[in-house]
Write a protein that holds these residues in place. Structure first.
Motif, mmCIF file in Angstrom:
data_model
loop_
_atom_site.group_PDB
_atom_site.id
_atom_site.type_symbol
_atom_site.label_atom_id
_atom_site.label_comp_id
_atom_site.label_asym_id
_atom_site.label_seq_id
_atom_site.Cartn_x
_atom_site.Cartn_y
_atom_site.Cartn_z
ATOM 1 N N ASP A 73 0.816 -1.215 0.000
ATOM 2 C CA ASP A 73 0.000 0.000 0.000
ATOM 3 C C ASP A 73 0.850 1.265 0.000
ATOM 4 O O ASP A 73 0.345 2.350 -0.327
ATOM 5 N N GLN A 74 2.125 1.161 0.356
ATOM 6 C CA GLN A 74 3.016 2.311 0.281
ATOM 7 C C GLN A 74 3.643 2.455 -1.106
ATOM 8 O O GLN A 74 3.879 3.574 -1.572
ATOM 9 N N ILE A 75 3.917 1.337 -1.774
ATOM 10 C CA ILE A 75 4.590 1.362 -3.075
ATOM 11 C C ILE A 75 3.612 1.603 -4.220
ATOM 12 O O ILE A 75 3.945 2.309 -5.189
ATOM 13 N N TRP A 76 2.419 1.072 -4.118
ATOM 14 C CA TRP A 76 1.460 1.189 -5.204
ATOM 15 C C TRP A 76 1.176 2.635 -5.609
ATOM 16 O O TRP A 76 1.176 2.949 -6.818
ATOM 17 N N PRO A 77 0.961 3.572 -4.702
ATOM 18 C CA PRO A 77 0.701 4.959 -5.129
ATOM 19 C C PRO A 77 1.856 5.579 -5.911
ATOM 20 O O PRO A 77 1.632 6.468 -6.747
ATOM 21 N N LEU A 78 3.093 5.119 -5.676
ATOM 22 C CA LEU A 78 4.236 5.679 -6.403
ATOM 23 C C LEU A 78 4.185 5.294 -7.872
ATOM 24 O O LEU A 78 4.593 6.077 -8.736
ATOM 25 N N PHE A 79 3.707 4.093 -8.173
ATOM 26 C CA PHE A 79 3.566 3.674 -9.570
ATOM 27 C C PHE A 79 2.329 4.288 -10.208
ATOM 28 O O PHE A 79 2.331 4.610 -11.401
ATOM 29 N N LYS A 80 1.276 4.426 -9.426
ATOM 30 C CA LYS A 80 0.051 5.019 -9.971
ATOM 31 C C LYS A 80 0.244 6.504 -10.291
ATOM 32 O O LYS A 80 -0.495 7.059 -11.109
ATOM 33 N N ASP A 81 1.235 7.122 -9.670
ATOM 34 C CA ASP A 81 1.601 8.500 -10.018
ATOM 35 C C ASP A 81 2.343 8.449 -11.360
ATOM 36 O O ASP A 81 3.545 8.688 -11.444
ATOM 37 N N PHE A 82 1.620 8.146 -12.398
ATOM 38 C CA PHE A 82 2.170 7.756 -13.696
ATOM 39 C C PHE A 82 3.060 8.826 -14.325
ATOM 40 O O PHE A 82 4.063 8.517 -14.984
ATOM 41 N N PHE A 83 2.700 10.088 -14.128
ATOM 42 C CA PHE A 83 3.428 11.175 -14.783
ATOM 43 C C PHE A 83 4.787 11.453 -14.147
ATOM 44 O O PHE A 83 5.615 12.144 -14.753
ATOM 45 N N ASN A 84 5.043 10.955 -12.949
ATOM 46 C CA ASN A 84 6.274 11.316 -12.230
ATOM 47 C C ASN A 84 7.203 10.117 -12.031
ATOM 48 O O ASN A 84 7.877 9.993 -11.008
ATOM 49 N N PHE A 85 7.265 9.281 -13.037
ATOM 50 C CA PHE A 85 8.075 8.070 -12.970
ATOM 51 C C PHE A 85 9.569 8.378 -12.820
ATOM 52 O O PHE A 85 10.329 7.590 -12.247
ATOM 53 N N HIS A 86 9.994 9.536 -13.293
ATOM 54 C CA HIS A 86 11.427 9.903 -13.232
ATOM 55 C C HIS A 86 11.923 10.074 -11.799
ATOM 56 O O HIS A 86 13.135 10.036 -11.558
ATOM 57 N N GLU A 87 11.018 10.266 -10.864
ATOM 58 C CA GLU A 87 11.437 10.429 -9.474
ATOM 59 C C GLU A 87 12.033 9.139 -8.914
ATOM 60 O O GLU A 87 12.762 9.178 -7.918
ATOM 61 N N TRP A 88 11.748 8.018 -9.580
ATOM 62 C CA TRP A 88 12.165 6.735 -9.024
ATOM 63 C C TRP A 88 13.065 5.919 -9.950
ATOM 64 O O TRP A 88 13.937 5.208 -9.471
ATOM 65 N N PHE A 89 12.846 6.006 -11.258
ATOM 66 C CA PHE A 89 13.605 5.136 -12.157
ATOM 67 C C PHE A 89 14.958 5.760 -12.501
ATOM 68 O O PHE A 89 15.022 6.871 -13.028
ATOM 69 N N PRO A 90 16.063 5.057 -12.246
ATOM 70 C CA PRO A 90 17.395 5.597 -12.518
ATOM 71 C C PRO A 90 17.633 5.760 -14.022
ATOM 72 O O PRO A 90 17.181 4.944 -14.827
ATOM 73 N N GLY A 91 18.326 6.806 -14.381
ATOM 74 C CA GLY A 91 18.621 7.065 -15.785
ATOM 75 C C GLY A 91 17.531 7.800 -16.521
ATOM 76 O O GLY A 91 17.697 8.165 -17.694
ATOM 77 N N LEU A 92 16.403 8.027 -15.867
ATOM 78 C CA LEU A 92 15.304 8.767 -16.479
ATOM 79 C C LEU A 92 15.350 10.200 -15.966
ATOM 80 O O LEU A 92 15.078 10.464 -14.799
ATOM 81 N N ALA A 93 15.722 11.119 -16.855
ATOM 82 C CA ALA A 93 15.941 12.501 -16.439
ATOM 83 C C ALA A 93 14.630 13.235 -16.163
ATOM 84 O O ALA A 93 14.552 14.066 -15.255
ATOM 85 N N THR A 94 13.608 12.931 -16.939
ATOM 86 C CA THR A 94 12.341 13.638 -16.763
ATOM 87 C C THR A 94 11.191 12.788 -17.264
ATOM 88 O O THR A 94 11.362 11.895 -18.102
ATOM 89 N N SER A 95 10.033 13.043 -16.725
ATOM 90 C CA SER A 95 8.782 12.494 -17.248
ATOM 91 C C SER A 95 7.662 13.432 -16.826
ATOM 92 O O SER A 95 7.685 13.981 -15.721
ATOM 93 N N TYR A 96 6.704 13.615 -17.715
ATOM 94 C CA TYR A 96 5.567 14.488 -17.391
ATOM 95 C C TYR A 96 4.409 14.147 -18.316
ATOM 96 O O TYR A 96 4.574 13.527 -19.378
ATOM 97 N N GLY A 97 3.232 14.556 -17.907
ATOM 98 C CA GLY A 97 2.039 14.248 -18.674
ATOM 99 C C GLY A 97 1.893 15.121 -19.895
ATOM 100 O O GLY A 97 2.154 16.323 -19.849
#
Length: 219
Positions: A73-97
């Motif tokens: 329940d703590q990790i699921w909201p981080l993935f559902k925040d679809f537009f802000n994937f760059h906050e977590w995935f290494p090597g991804l400089a930016t992501s936005y809707g």
């Protein structure tokens, strides 16, 4: 139209002379032309299909990461925040809707970075537009597809599922990430899966660290 089809149609037609001017003219075909044309087109397409080489099988891959210090329940909201994937995935400089509402099926995000080299082969930034296909809060699962990119991925579809561990999900969770894609030029399937494995492990650690810091700060 193929020559052999045209010849078949002309044979079925009558040619006569105009009585007044003596000029040859083609009269209306006594046989219906369209059914004949349809028949030979189907024959032609059937031959082409039989002679076409079979499409190579899609690549499939699945990686997972165990988190002992964070529950589903703590990790699921981080993935559902679809537009802000760059906050977590290494090597991804930016992501936005770029379309739709964040976290709702049909929305599209733009991702850019250097996690996967671009197909131009130089140091240009790799990018992809990714559409959220489905979201299931009950199973904590989402699927998305790449609709455009410069990294050579065709027909790419991925699914991420957060699986609780232990009694009542209190013993951490596992992130499962699976994908299918057409064979990618310049890559070997196992190397691509390995890249995802490394990226997911680092992302899981980053998520776990951020949650721990947040709890320490709030506590």
């Amino acid at each position: 139209m193929p020559t052999f089809v045209m010849s078949k149609l002309l044979v079925a037609c009558h040619v006569s002379k105009h009585e007044r001017h003596g000029t040859p003219s083609i009269l209306t075909c006594p046989l219906p032309a369209q059914p004949i044309l349809d028949f030979y087109q189907r024959r032609l397409f059937s031959v082409m299909e039989r002679n076409s080489p079979p499409a190579p099988p899609k690549w499939e891959g699945k990686v997972s990461a165990r988190l002992n210090g964070a529950v589903a329940d703590q990790i699921w909201p981080l993935f559902k925040d679809f537009f802000n994937f760059h906050e977590w995935f290494p090597g991804l400089a930016t992501s936005y809707g770029i379309h739709g509402t964040n976290g709702e099926p049909g929305c599209i995000r733009y991702c850019a970075g250097f996690s996967i080299p671009s197909d131009s082969g130089d140091d240009s930034v790799s990018w992809s537009n990714e559409r959220l296909i489905s979201v299931d809060d009950d199973s904590r699962s989402l699927s998305y597809e790449i609709v455009d990119c410069n990294i050579g991925f065709e027909s790419y579809v991925a699914t991420v599922t957060i699986v609780p561990q232990g009694d009542e999900g209190q013993a951490g969770c596992v992130i499962e990430w699976s994908f299918t894609v057409d064979p990618v030029e310049g890559w070997v399937r196992d190397d691509l899966v390995g890249r995802y494995e490394v990226g997911l492990q680092r992302m899981a650690q980053r998520m776990e660290d951020a949650l721990r810091v947040g709890m320490e700060r709030d506590g």
